[in-house]
Write an enzyme that holds these catalytic residues in place. Structure first.
Site, PDB file in Angstrom:
ATOM      1  N   CYS A 184      -3.810  10.261   2.173  1.00  0.00           N
ATOM      2  CA  CYS A 184      -3.015   9.098   1.749  1.00  0.00           C
ATOM      3  C   CYS A 184      -1.680   9.506   1.124  1.00  0.00           C
ATOM      4  O   CYS A 184      -0.625   9.283   1.723  1.00  0.00           O
ATOM      5  CB  CYS A 184      -3.821   8.269   0.752  1.00  0.00           C
TER       6      CYS A 184
ATOM      7  N   LYS B 277       0.842  -1.211   0.000  1.00  0.00           N
ATOM      8  CA  LYS B 277       0.000   0.000   0.000  1.00  0.00           C
ATOM      9  C   LYS B 277       0.876   1.260   0.000  1.00  0.00           C
ATOM     10  O   LYS B 277       0.617   2.225  -0.726  1.00  0.00           O
ATOM     11  CB  LYS B 277      -0.911  -0.030   1.236  1.00  0.00           C
TER      12      LYS B 277
HETATM   13  N1  LIG Z   1     -10.082   8.233   2.780  1.00  0.00           N
HETATM   14  C1  LIG Z   1      -9.502   7.560   1.813  1.00  0.00           C
HETATM   15  O1  LIG Z   1      -9.690   7.850   0.647  1.00  0.00           O
HETATM   16  C2  LIG Z   1      -8.612   6.365   2.112  1.00  0.00           C
HETATM   17  C3  LIG Z   1      -8.247   5.516   1.042  1.00  0.00           C
HETATM   18  C4  LIG Z   1      -7.476   4.405   1.334  1.00  0.00           C
HETATM   19  C5  LIG Z   1      -7.054   4.169   2.640  1.00  0.00           C
HETATM   20  N2  LIG Z   1      -7.412   5.026   3.652  1.00  0.00           N
HETATM   21  C6  LIG Z   1      -6.956   4.732   5.006  1.00  0.00           C
HETATM   22  O2  LIG Z   1      -8.073   4.258   5.756  1.00  0.00           O
HETATM   23  C7  LIG Z   1      -7.942   4.638   7.131  1.00  0.00           C
HETATM   24  C8  LIG Z   1      -9.185   5.369   7.577  1.00  0.00           C
HETATM   25  O3  LIG Z   1      -9.276   6.555   6.836  1.00  0.00           O
HETATM   26  P1  LIG Z   1     -10.629   7.378   6.739  1.00  0.00           P
HETATM   27  O4  LIG Z   1     -10.436   8.329   5.612  1.00  0.00           O
HETATM   28  O5  LIG Z   1     -11.798   6.467   6.695  1.00  0.00           O
HETATM   29  O6  LIG Z   1     -10.607   8.135   8.160  1.00  0.00           O
HETATM   30  P2  LIG Z   1     -11.800   8.983   8.835  1.00  0.00           P
HETATM   31  O7  LIG Z   1     -11.161   9.966   9.718  1.00  0.00           O
HETATM   32  O8  LIG Z   1     -12.766   9.428   7.774  1.00  0.00           O
HETATM   33  O9  LIG Z   1     -12.574   7.902   9.726  1.00  0.00           O
HETATM   34  C9  LIG Z   1     -12.004   7.243  10.796  1.00  0.00           C
HETATM   35  C10 LIG Z   1     -13.051   7.001  11.868  1.00  0.00           C
HETATM   36  O10 LIG Z   1     -12.460   6.184  12.873  1.00  0.00           O
HETATM   37  C11 LIG Z   1     -13.037   6.578  14.116  1.00  0.00           C
HETATM   38  N3  LIG Z   1     -12.234   6.021  15.199  1.00  0.00           N
HETATM   39  C12 LIG Z   1     -11.080   6.456  15.766  1.00  0.00           C
HETATM   40  N4  LIG Z   1     -10.658   5.607  16.724  1.00  0.00           N
HETATM   41  C13 LIG Z   1     -11.569   4.601  16.771  1.00  0.00           C
HETATM   42  C14 LIG Z   1     -11.696   3.423  17.553  1.00  0.00           C
HETATM   43  N5  LIG Z   1     -10.790   3.073  18.456  1.00  0.00           N
HETATM   44  N6  LIG Z   1     -12.756   2.629  17.346  1.00  0.00           N
HETATM   45  C15 LIG Z   1     -13.694   2.944  16.417  1.00  0.00           C
HETATM   46  N7  LIG Z   1     -13.635   4.059  15.654  1.00  0.00           N
HETATM   47  C16 LIG Z   1     -12.587   4.863  15.817  1.00  0.00           C
HETATM   48  C17 LIG Z   1     -13.112   8.083  14.029  1.00  0.00           C
HETATM   49  O11 LIG Z   1     -14.029   8.612  14.951  1.00  0.00           O
HETATM   50  C18 LIG Z   1     -13.544   8.267  12.566  1.00  0.00           C
HETATM   51  O12 LIG Z   1     -14.955   8.325  12.443  1.00  0.00           O
HETATM   52  C19 LIG Z   1      -6.662   5.461   7.215  1.00  0.00           C
HETATM   53  O13 LIG Z   1      -5.587   4.643   7.585  1.00  0.00           O
HETATM   54  C20 LIG Z   1      -6.468   5.929   5.790  1.00  0.00           C
HETATM   55  O14 LIG Z   1      -5.117   6.209   5.485  1.00  0.00           O
HETATM   56  C21 LIG Z   1      -8.188   6.108   3.408  1.00  0.00           C
END
Ligand SMILES: NC(=O)c1ccc[n+]([C@@H]2O[C@H](COP(=O)([O-])OP(=O)(O)OC[C@H]3O[C@@H](n4cnc5c(N)ncnc54)[C@H](O)[C@@H]3O)[C@@H](O)[C@H]2O)c1
Length: 401
Positions: free
Chosen positions: A260, A206
């Site tokens: 990302c 990744k």
């Molecule tokens: N957004 C993208 O386009 C994308 C694409 C690929 C990978 N990612 C990866 O995916 C992961 C999540 O990204 P995202 O964009 O969804 O983040 P986000 O901030 O939109 O959502 C994360 C959620 O996790 C919650 N959270 C925090 N601690 C928690 C816990 N202990 N238990 C339950 N919920 C908890 C937060 O309240 C939040 O709602 C990251 O590692 C990111 O790098 C994101």
């Protein structure tokens, strides 16, 4: 099979919906009470095409619900944030506290036959840390904990398609975890293929994908600066170079943003600073691009009192996500330099956004003396003639024929 998706953000919510559509019993869990209340009230909290409809269908189907209390589950997905922070010396460090806390919460409920799937993007050896945390909390031997790292690769704006059609990497710590995780993804995927590997390779895969894009964009941004000095059009140059069958240079911009591409290369550099020279130089090139743009814009103003209109604040076209957005960095630099500016981003609420005045498209056209196009939002693409009535600096080639 009951699956709990921990984290109901940009990744976790569409994942929960897709899993429920594939026939699983799904609970969307988040520590943010407001998020859960909003989802329970029937309204999604992020902008993503087709997501509200898919959400409505999944909830109506009766196999998706939301809770702010974590309950036992056959499978725990972890889709929590993995940002970075800068320490006192300015070094970029991965912030793994959300992954660790999610692991500790799941660990308290974990049974030996359960599976934990880490979907968050993480630095090398985070799956091992997660297995250790799960073992500490559950008392299950670390080598018997079933953890798979299956990094998410979807692009905002096309998530509902890509969740079912992208290939998936399943990097597991035990053969059982590999089989269990692969079976779930095979049920979800329509065209996508499952590739099994070990957890460390999956973590690095990744990071490698996103770093490839960061390095490529850094090259494009560097070319844009060189072309500016030469007085030639970088967008035409890249278009011509890309006619070569083995060349594919990405598009320059105001920088690189998002959760990302602007973050993940640091996860490699943090652990391999001596080796990751190209990766580091690319990150620095992209981080410095907003300053270059700000200087170009300031140098182009007819009067120092002119108002600059920044067209676009999110990190990519047609999304509301502003994390690590280079357009925000550009605004910050304009502010530091005392330049009058306003912005227009139709995906953000109008009004004051932390010191940035976000106005409507009509208002920015009326009030700005000079426009900076930082993003190709559809609204801007559809109104090129109106934009062209003002002097402008085009960071992304929107105004190219
Ligand atoms: N957004 C993208 O386009 C994308 C694409 C690929 C990978 N990612 C990866 O995916 C992961 C999540 O990204 P995202 O964009 O969804 O983040 P986000 O901030 O939109 O959502 C994360 C959620 O996790 C919650 N959270 C925090 N601690 C928690 C816990 N202990 N238990 C339950 N919920 C908890 C937060 O309240 C939040 O709602 C990251 O590692 C990111 O790098 C994101």
């Amino acid at each position: 099979m009951k699956i709990t998706v921990m984290g109901q953000g940009y990744i976790g919510l569409p994942t929960a919906i897709t899993l429920s559509g594939a026939g699983f019993e799904v609970c969307g869990f988040d520590v943010n009470q407001k998020t859960i209340e909003q989802l329970q009230s029937g309204k999604i909290h992020i902008v993503e095409p087709g997501l509200q409809l898919a959400f409505d269908e999944a909830v109506a189907g009766g196999h998706l619900h939301f809770s702010s209390e974590l309950a036992p589950s056959d499978v725990f997905y972890i889709a929590v944030p993995t940002p970075f922070y800068q320490d006192d010396s300015g070094a970029h460090k991965a912030d793994l506290k959300y992954v660790e806390s999610a692991g500790r919460m799941a660990g308290k409920l974990l049974k030996p036959e359960n599976l934990v799937i880490l979907e968050s993007t993480v630095p090398p050896r985070t799956s091992e840390m997660l297995a250790r945390v799960l073992s500490e909390e559950s008392g299950i031997d670390m080598d018997k904990i079933h953890v798979a790292h299956c990094p998410e690769r979807v692009i905002p704006g096309n998530m509902m398609f890509e969740l079912k059609n992208n290939d998936r990497i399943v990097g597991a710590r035990t053969p059982e975890a590999a089989e269990m995780a692969a079976a779930i993804y095979k049920k979800v995927l329509e065209k996508g293929v499952v590739h099994k590997t070990d957890d460390l390779t999956a973590e690095m895969c990744k990071l490698t994908e996103n770093t490839f894009r960061d390095v490529n964009i850094a090259y494009a941004n560097e070319l844009s600066i060189i072309c500016d000095k030469m007085g030639i059009d970088v967008f035409e140059l890249i278009k011509l170079a890309n006619c070569h069958p083995r060349v594919n240079i990405l598009t320059p911009g105001v920088g690189v943003g998002g959760h990302c591409i602007a973050v993940d290369p640091w996860f490699i550099y943090e652990q391999f600073p001596e080796e990751a020279k190209v990766i580091h130089a690319s990150r620095v090139r992209n981080e410095n691009k907003p300053r270059f743009v700000a200087e170009k814009v300031i140098g182009s103003l007819a009067k120092v009192t002119d108002t600059v209109g920044v067209l676009g604040l999110s990190y990519k076209p047609d999304v509301d996500d502003m994390r690590e957005s280079p357009s925000l960095e550009l605004c910050q630099i304009l502010k530091e330099k005392g330049v009058n500016f306003i912005a227009c981003d139709p995906f953000a609420p109008y009004g004051d956004l932390n010191g940035i005045s976000n106005v409507s498209f009509d208002e920015i056209l009326e009030k700005a003396d000079y426009l900076v196009i930082t993003l190709g939002h559809t609204l801007f693409k559809d109104n090129k003639e109106l934009i062209a009535k003002k002097p402008f600096y085009d960071c992304v080639g929107l105004m190219e024929k």
